[in-house]
Design a protein around this motif. Sequence first.
Motif, PDB file in Angstrom:
ATOM      1  N   HIS A  15     -10.283   5.009  -1.806  1.00  0.00           N
ATOM      2  CA  HIS A  15      -9.302   5.751  -2.592  1.00  0.00           C
ATOM      3  C   HIS A  15     -10.089   6.560  -3.605  1.00  0.00           C
ATOM      4  CE1 HIS A  15      -6.332   3.264  -0.721  1.00  0.00           C
ATOM      5  NE2 HIS A  15      -6.946   2.181  -1.162  1.00  0.00           N
ATOM      6  N   ALA A  16     -10.315   7.823  -3.307  1.00  0.00           N
ATOM      7  CA  ALA A  16     -11.095   8.661  -4.197  1.00  0.00           C
ATOM      8  C   ALA A  16     -10.337   9.952  -4.453  1.00  0.00           C
ATOM      9  CB  ALA A  16     -12.453   8.968  -3.568  1.00  0.00           C
ATOM     10  N   SER A  53      -4.483 -17.369   4.518  1.00  0.00           N
ATOM     11  CA  SER A  53      -3.258 -16.608   4.808  1.00  0.00           C
ATOM     12  C   SER A  53      -2.556 -16.133   3.538  1.00  0.00           C
ATOM     13  CB  SER A  53      -2.297 -17.442   5.659  1.00  0.00           C
ATOM     14  OG  SER A  53      -1.962 -18.645   4.993  1.00  0.00           O
ATOM     15  N   LEU A  54      -2.654 -16.876   2.446  1.00  0.00           N
ATOM     16  CA  LEU A  54      -2.020 -16.444   1.200  1.00  0.00           C
ATOM     17  C   LEU A  54      -2.659 -15.162   0.678  1.00  0.00           C
ATOM     18  CD1 LEU A  54      -1.567 -19.871  -0.630  1.00  0.00           C
ATOM     19  CD2 LEU A  54       0.122 -18.603   0.715  1.00  0.00           C
ATOM     20  N   SER A  55      -3.928 -14.969   0.952  1.00  0.00           N
ATOM     21  CA  SER A  55      -4.626 -13.771   0.482  1.00  0.00           C
ATOM     22  C   SER A  55      -4.192 -12.521   1.236  1.00  0.00           C
ATOM     23  CB  SER A  55      -6.138 -13.939   0.619  1.00  0.00           C
ATOM     24  OG  SER A  55      -6.560 -13.713   1.954  1.00  0.00           O
ATOM     25  N   ILE A  56      -3.679 -12.685   2.445  1.00  0.00           N
ATOM     26  CA  ILE A  56      -3.302 -11.520   3.252  1.00  0.00           C
ATOM     27  C   ILE A  56      -2.156 -10.765   2.594  1.00  0.00           C
ATOM     28  CG2 ILE A  56      -2.391 -10.769   5.490  1.00  0.00           C
ATOM     29  CD1 ILE A  56      -4.024 -13.148   6.721  1.00  0.00           C
ATOM     30  N   ALA A  57      -1.121 -11.486   2.156  1.00  0.00           N
ATOM     31  CA  ALA A  57      -0.001 -10.838   1.468  1.00  0.00           C
ATOM     32  C   ALA A  57      -0.458 -10.268   0.130  1.00  0.00           C
ATOM     33  CB  ALA A  57       1.142 -11.828   1.270  1.00  0.00           C
ATOM     34  N   LEU A  58      -1.318 -10.995  -0.580  1.00  0.00           N
ATOM     35  CA  LEU A  58      -1.857 -10.498  -1.838  1.00  0.00           C
ATOM     36  C   LEU A  58      -2.602  -9.180  -1.613  1.00  0.00           C
ATOM     37  CD1 LEU A  58      -2.689 -10.845  -4.864  1.00  0.00           C
ATOM     38  CD2 LEU A  58      -4.696 -12.076  -3.991  1.00  0.00           C
ATOM     39  N   ALA A  59      -3.461  -9.132  -0.600  1.00  0.00           N
ATOM     40  CA  ALA A  59      -4.217  -7.911  -0.307  1.00  0.00           C
ATOM     41  C   ALA A  59      -3.289  -6.765   0.083  1.00  0.00           C
ATOM     42  CB  ALA A  59      -5.243  -8.180   0.795  1.00  0.00           C
ATOM     43  N   ASP A  60      -2.222  -7.075   0.834  1.00  0.00           N
ATOM     44  CA  ASP A  60      -1.242  -6.030   1.187  1.00  0.00           C
ATOM     45  C   ASP A  60      -0.681  -5.383  -0.069  1.00  0.00           C
ATOM     46  OD1 ASP A  60      -1.531  -6.531   3.911  1.00  0.00           O
ATOM     47  OD2 ASP A  60       0.315  -7.733   4.053  1.00  0.00           O
ATOM     48  N   VAL A  61      -0.253  -6.213  -1.018  1.00  0.00           N
ATOM     49  CA  VAL A  61       0.343  -5.705  -2.257  1.00  0.00           C
ATOM     50  C   VAL A  61      -0.691  -4.932  -3.072  1.00  0.00           C
ATOM     51  CG1 VAL A  61       1.353  -6.387  -4.476  1.00  0.00           C
ATOM     52  CG2 VAL A  61       2.139  -7.462  -2.356  1.00  0.00           C
ATOM     53  N   LEU A  66      -2.725  -0.098  -5.441  1.00  0.00           N
ATOM     54  CA  LEU A  66      -3.942   0.579  -5.893  1.00  0.00           C
ATOM     55  C   LEU A  66      -4.303   1.797  -5.044  1.00  0.00           C
ATOM     56  CD1 LEU A  66      -6.079  -2.617  -6.591  1.00  0.00           C
ATOM     57  CD2 LEU A  66      -4.825  -1.223  -8.258  1.00  0.00           C
ATOM     58  N   ALA A  67      -3.445   2.147  -4.091  1.00  0.00           N
ATOM     59  CA  ALA A  67      -3.751   3.205  -3.124  1.00  0.00           C
ATOM     60  C   ALA A  67      -4.126   4.534  -3.775  1.00  0.00           C
ATOM     61  CB  ALA A  67      -2.583   3.405  -2.164  1.00  0.00           C
ATOM     62  N   LYS A  68      -3.543   4.850  -4.904  1.00  0.00           N
ATOM     63  CA  LYS A  68      -3.821   6.149  -5.534  1.00  0.00           C
ATOM     64  C   LYS A  68      -4.788   6.043  -6.703  1.00  0.00           C
ATOM     65  CE  LYS A  68       0.345   8.034  -3.843  1.00  0.00           C
ATOM     66  NZ  LYS A  68       1.510   8.735  -3.864  1.00  0.00           N
ATOM     67  N   THR A  69      -5.481   4.916  -6.803  1.00  0.00           N
ATOM     68  CA  THR A  69      -6.436   4.735  -7.893  1.00  0.00           C
ATOM     69  C   THR A  69      -7.699   5.539  -7.592  1.00  0.00           C
ATOM     70  OG1 THR A  69      -5.594   2.513  -8.280  1.00  0.00           O
ATOM     71  CG2 THR A  69      -7.744   3.042  -9.224  1.00  0.00           C
ATOM     72  N   PRO A  70      -8.002   6.535  -8.423  1.00  0.00           N
ATOM     73  CA  PRO A  70      -9.206   7.347  -8.165  1.00  0.00           C
ATOM     74  C   PRO A  70     -10.469   6.498  -8.236  1.00  0.00           C
ATOM     75  CG  PRO A  70      -7.794   8.383  -9.825  1.00  0.00           C
ATOM     76  CD  PRO A  70      -7.254   6.997  -9.596  1.00  0.00           C
ATOM     77  N   GLY A  71     -11.369   6.741  -7.309  1.00  0.00           N
ATOM     78  CA  GLY A  71     -12.671   6.098  -7.341  1.00  0.00           C
ATOM     79  C   GLY A  71     -12.689   4.634  -6.950  1.00  0.00           C
ATOM     80  N   LEU A  72     -11.648   4.153  -6.287  1.00  0.00           N
ATOM     81  CA  LEU A  72     -11.592   2.746  -5.884  1.00  0.00           C
ATOM     82  C   LEU A  72     -11.818   2.615  -4.387  1.00  0.00           C
ATOM     83  CD1 LEU A  72     -10.933  -0.268  -6.575  1.00  0.00           C
ATOM     84  CD2 LEU A  72      -8.589   0.264  -5.878  1.00  0.00           C
ATOM     85  N   ALA A  73     -12.779   1.796  -4.008  1.00  0.00           N
ATOM     86  CA  ALA A  73     -12.976   1.420  -2.608  1.00  0.00           C
ATOM     87  C   ALA A  73     -12.382   0.025  -2.446  1.00  0.00           C
ATOM     88  CB  ALA A  73     -14.456   1.415  -2.239  1.00  0.00           C
ATOM     89  N   PHE A  74     -11.480  -0.138  -1.490  1.00  0.00           N
ATOM     90  CA  PHE A  74     -10.769  -1.399  -1.286  1.00  0.00           C
ATOM     91  C   PHE A  74     -11.139  -1.952   0.084  1.00  0.00           C
ATOM     92  CE2 PHE A  74      -7.263  -4.177  -2.414  1.00  0.00           C
ATOM     93  CZ  PHE A  74      -6.914  -4.726  -1.196  1.00  0.00           C
ATOM     94  N   ALA A  75     -11.556  -3.206   0.118  1.00  0.00           N
ATOM     95  CA  ALA A  75     -11.861  -3.880   1.379  1.00  0.00           C
ATOM     96  C   ALA A  75     -11.233  -5.262   1.329  1.00  0.00           C
ATOM     97  CB  ALA A  75     -13.371  -3.982   1.589  1.00  0.00           C
ATOM     98  N   ARG A  76     -10.953  -5.798   2.507  1.00  0.00           N
ATOM     99  CA  ARG A  76     -10.271  -7.096   2.559  1.00  0.00           C
ATOM    100  C   ARG A  76     -10.645  -7.838   3.821  1.00  0.00           C
ATOM    101  NH1 ARG A  76      -4.122  -5.287   3.517  1.00  0.00           N
ATOM    102  NH2 ARG A  76      -3.832  -7.430   4.124  1.00  0.00           N
TER     103      ARG A  76
END
Length: 199
Positions: A15-16, A53-61, A66-76
Amino acid sequence: SMAAPPRAVQTATQHAPAPASSQTPPPEPPKTASPARAEASLARTRLLVVGDSLSIALADVLERRLAKTPGLAFARLGKISSGLARPDFFDWEKHMDEMAAKTAPDIVVVMIGANDNKSLRLPSGQAVHFGARDWVAEYRRRAARLVEIARRHNPAVRIVWLGAPVMGDPALARDMPVVNAALADAMRRLPGCRFVDMW
């Protein structure tokens, strides 16, 4: 027919901000770098979310929020039924090493523990029952080992470990405070780490 075994969910997104118009194109990453690592190197903040499995829903949210956060690389990376108790089923040390090598995260959010109310095998080969003193020490060691692995790829990485939430199942409700206490103690002993109690 039998259902296919659950698979790990793994994604990496960048997300840059859109590049400003310029006559000079941005430099290309070195040819030897993996695409995910090269993409992550352009970000100011690299966030990795891992867990059961609890982290999967957390990562989805988190990914949506955070999708429009400038300069953020997101991995899961999320794996159903996984934990630190059964590396023969899913080896979190190996997978943390792979994900941290690809992304060199600045922040790792971990949500592992809800499946760990099981006996552990010590490095000596001896089995220890859930909740015993040796179990607690070994479980703390395994949690600290994930932090150590993440720090091999970025010594300044911050770790946020989320505890297991309140469980409806009576056995899990009884056992999760033991898991959470061991994790909280492990994170308290390590600089740059924070345990978040979800209970």
